[in-house]
Scaffold this motif. Structure first.
Motif, PDB file in Angstrom:
ATOM      1  N   UNK A 134       6.610  -3.684  11.313  1.00  0.00           N
ATOM      2  CA  UNK A 134       6.029  -2.847  10.252  1.00  0.00           C
ATOM      3  C   UNK A 134       7.079  -1.879   9.722  1.00  0.00           C
ATOM      4  N   UNK A 135       7.874  -1.304  10.602  1.00  0.00           N
ATOM      5  CA  UNK A 135       8.924  -0.389  10.162  1.00  0.00           C
ATOM      6  C   UNK A 135       9.968  -1.101   9.309  1.00  0.00           C
ATOM      7  N   UNK A 136      10.302  -2.343   9.693  1.00  0.00           N
ATOM      8  CA  UNK A 136      11.354  -3.083   8.983  1.00  0.00           C
ATOM      9  C   UNK A 136      10.881  -3.623   7.641  1.00  0.00           C
ATOM     10  N   UNK A 137       9.603  -3.956   7.525  1.00  0.00           N
ATOM     11  CA  UNK A 137       9.131  -4.677   6.344  1.00  0.00           C
ATOM     12  C   UNK A 137       8.265  -3.842   5.415  1.00  0.00           C
ATOM     13  N   UNK A 138       7.963  -2.619   5.811  1.00  0.00           N
ATOM     14  CA  UNK A 138       7.124  -1.768   4.970  1.00  0.00           C
ATOM     15  C   UNK A 138       7.691  -0.355   4.957  1.00  0.00           C
ATOM     16  N   UNK A 139       7.215   0.505   4.046  1.00  0.00           N
ATOM     17  CA  UNK A 139       7.673   1.901   4.036  1.00  0.00           C
ATOM     18  C   UNK A 139       6.854   2.809   4.941  1.00  0.00           C
ATOM     19  N   UNK A 140       5.940   2.246   5.718  1.00  0.00           N
ATOM     20  CA  UNK A 140       4.996   3.046   6.494  1.00  0.00           C
ATOM     21  C   UNK A 140       5.622   3.609   7.768  1.00  0.00           C
ATOM     22  N   UNK A 141       4.914   4.563   8.358  1.00  0.00           N
ATOM     23  CA  UNK A 141       5.173   5.020   9.723  1.00  0.00           C
ATOM     24  C   UNK A 141       4.234   4.277  10.658  1.00  0.00           C
ATOM     25  N   UNK A 188       0.823  -1.208   0.000  1.00  0.00           N
ATOM     26  CA  UNK A 188       0.000   0.000   0.000  1.00  0.00           C
ATOM     27  C   UNK A 188       0.858   1.259   0.000  1.00  0.00           C
ATOM     28  N   UNK A 189       0.317   2.374  -0.479  1.00  0.00           N
ATOM     29  CA  UNK A 189       1.061   3.643  -0.455  1.00  0.00           C
ATOM     30  C   UNK A 189       1.455   4.007   0.977  1.00  0.00           C
ATOM     31  N   UNK A 245      -7.205  -2.317   7.289  1.00  0.00           N
ATOM     32  CA  UNK A 245      -8.318  -1.459   6.873  1.00  0.00           C
ATOM     33  C   UNK A 245      -7.822  -0.048   6.606  1.00  0.00           C
ATOM     34  N   UNK A 246      -8.264   0.556   5.514  1.00  0.00           N
ATOM     35  CA  UNK A 246      -7.960   1.959   5.225  1.00  0.00           C
ATOM     36  C   UNK A 246      -8.853   2.832   6.093  1.00  0.00           C
TER      37      UNK A 246
END
Length: 538
Positions: A472-479, A457-458, A520-521
């Protein structure tokens, strides 16, 4: 200089340690390969260390320890770059040959293995200086769970390095007196404090034994005291010079300004006692040492009185109740199940008994030092279970002495001594007890599967359970809004309240929510492509 026979003995010990290290690391790697190949590391702190390393390599200033993707506006971590140096060196060495992903996989295996090798060799060295069999101590160290847990593949956080530094200081304290031995002890103490303050009580106890030795035998021990105080002062000054941008005041959770001042006072006290004239009588030396101690204690209590009372005094009571009290390693032994207490403290308690028996048997001035250290580590573990691995790491030399003495009493006693000395025995009994008590209980949901969905996801802000933040920080670009770090007080409180339904999830400003029902968005902003999410009712 070593004699040829001593050099050969050292080489045999090194080869044995290397073999043990290879067997253990190889077996652990095979068992954990499905997670290691995906860089899903054993502990949340290991995942966060990997994130910090990537940020540093990616251009973040080496004095900027802020995790900019955590919380509402970023969180200044209480860690130190000292813990990043070894893993970083391996990443830089492996990178040209294996690429970034391959270098990271190799690093998360090689770094704990190197620390394990050092731990085994130090256990053997300490045993030799205590007159215990080094080979047996090395084998028992390899089986001393929960100490071995911090050396398993993927364990790249600082706990393994802290054990190595603690044992280095102990080995130097047991070495013949001299400036060099003192300097090694002081440098190890300073480096350990820069890494984290968890071992501070044990380091202080070792420094106190050096003071006691200098009072009893100033002619021989004064040089050690000078080396210890000087090295501690120098390393503390270096750590203060290399301090992070967020050089916190009034906090007790790491190498902060208050911790640096406390270490400086301690180093000054050691140097002051070392300068007390040798010709003074024992009574006059005691008075001089006492006066220096009183002044130093007054300076320490005025520097950071809150740290002596409660290191987490600044943490919001609600966060203490709803999060910190639920963290297993932060719990008191009195709040933990009996199975957990046995598994974590069993080998440390056996080591304490063995060290006390050894001190009683040969009246060596060195055995009480080990007994005091193990006892102090067990007391710390009674307050917070996370200290249990320190007691387990200190126990093998004493247990090796017990096994050696049991050999003279026949096979039954030898077998009993071995069983009492093997840490994994206590872990096995504790696990079996826990399995019986947990029979029929339901398992946790496989919430980690949602991280793969998030990765596609963006980038946005994710509301998720606190312990999932580092993954989540290690495996995705999200905050992430929440992660298991007490300085992220605002984000953790907001996440706890939103996940408990006490406030709307959208009020947190998060773009996505991850829980047992999936992803969920939370914002219905127009996008060029639809989001592949599963819907969950609030």
């Amino acid at each position: 200089m070593h004699s040829p026979s001593a050099a050969r003995a050292d080489m045999r010990l090194f080869v044995a340690a290397l073999g043990l290290c290879a067997v253990l690391t190889g077996g652990w790697t095979l068992a954990g390969w499905p997670d290691l190949v995906r860089l899903r590391l054993p502990d949340t702190d290991d995942m966060m260390r990997l994130v910090q390393l990537r940020d540093w390599i990616g251009g973040q200033h080496w004095r900027d320890l802020t995790q900019h993707r955590m919380g509402a506006d970023g969180v200044a971590m209480h860690w130190s770059r000292l813990g990043d140096l070894g893993p970083l060196a391996l990443l830089l060495a492996f990178g040209p040959w294996l690429g970034q992903a391959g270098a990271e996989r190799a690093m998360v295996i090689a770094w704990p293995a190197l620390l394990l090798l050092a731990y085994l060799l130090l256990s053997a060295r300490i045993a030799m200086r205590l007159g215990a069999p080094a080979g047996i101590a090395m084998v028992l160290a390899a089986l001393a769970w929960p100490a071995t847990w911090v050396f398993m593949p993927g364990r790249i956080d600082h706990h393994g390095l802290q054990i190595v530094l603690l044992l280095t200081m102990l080995a130097a304290t047991l070495a013949p007196a001299g400036v060099a031995a003192g300097a090694i002890a002081g440098a190890a103490a300073g480096a350990s404090l820069i890494l984290g303050v968890e071992t501070a009580p044990l380091l202080a106890l070792l420094l106190a034994t050096a003071l006691f030795a200098a009072w009893r035998d100033p002619a021989h021990e004064r040089a050690r005291l000078l080396g210890t105080g000087g090295a501690l002062l120098a390393v503390t000054a270096l750590g203060a010079w290399a301090r992070p941008f967020a050089w916190s005041e009034g906090l007790c959770d790491g190498f902060t300004a208050d911790a640096a001042r406390a270490a400086t006072v301690g180093a000054g006290a050691l140097l002051g006692c070392a300068l007390v004239p040798v010709r003074l009588s024992a009574g006059h030396r005691l008075a001089a040492f006492g006066a220096i101690g009183v002044v130093s204690l007054a300076m320490l209590t005025s520097t950071a009185p809150a740290c002596l009372a409660d290191p987490y005094a600044a943490l919001a009571p609600e966060l203490r109740l709803r999060w910190l009290s639920q963290v297993g390693e932060a719990q008191s032994v009195f709040a933990a199940p009996l199975s957990t207490t046995l598994a974590y403290l069993g080998v440390g308690m056996a080591g304490l008994v063995a060290a006390c028996a050894a001190a009683q048997a040969d009246r060596s001035a060195r055995w009480p030092i080990l007994a005091l250290l193990i006892g102090a580590a067990l007391l710390l573990a009674c307050h917070q279970l996370r200290a249990a691995h320190l007691a387990a790491a200190l126990a093998p030399p004493a247990l090796a002495h017990m096994v050696a003495r049991a050999r003279a009493a026949g096979t039954p006693r030898t077998v009993a001594a071995w069983l009492a000395s093997v840490g994994i025995v206590y872990a096995g009994v504790g696990s079996a007890t826990a399995a019986r008590s947990d029979a029929g209980s339901g398992g946790a949901c496989a919430i980690e599967a949602g991280i793969a969905t998030l990765a596609a996801l963006p980038p946005g802000l994710v509301l998720a359970p606190i312990d999932l933040g580092p993954a989540i920080l290690a495996e995705t670009p999200h905050r992430v809004l929440a992660a298991p770090y007490h300085r992220n007080e605002v984000g953790n409180l907001a996440a706890l309240r939103a996940l408990a339904g006490e406030r709307p999830a959208t009020a947190t400003g998060a773009d996505y929510r991850l829980d047992c029902s999936g992803v969920r968005a939370l914002r219905d902003e127009p996008r060029r492509e639809p989001l592949a999410v599963t819907s969950t009712p609030d």
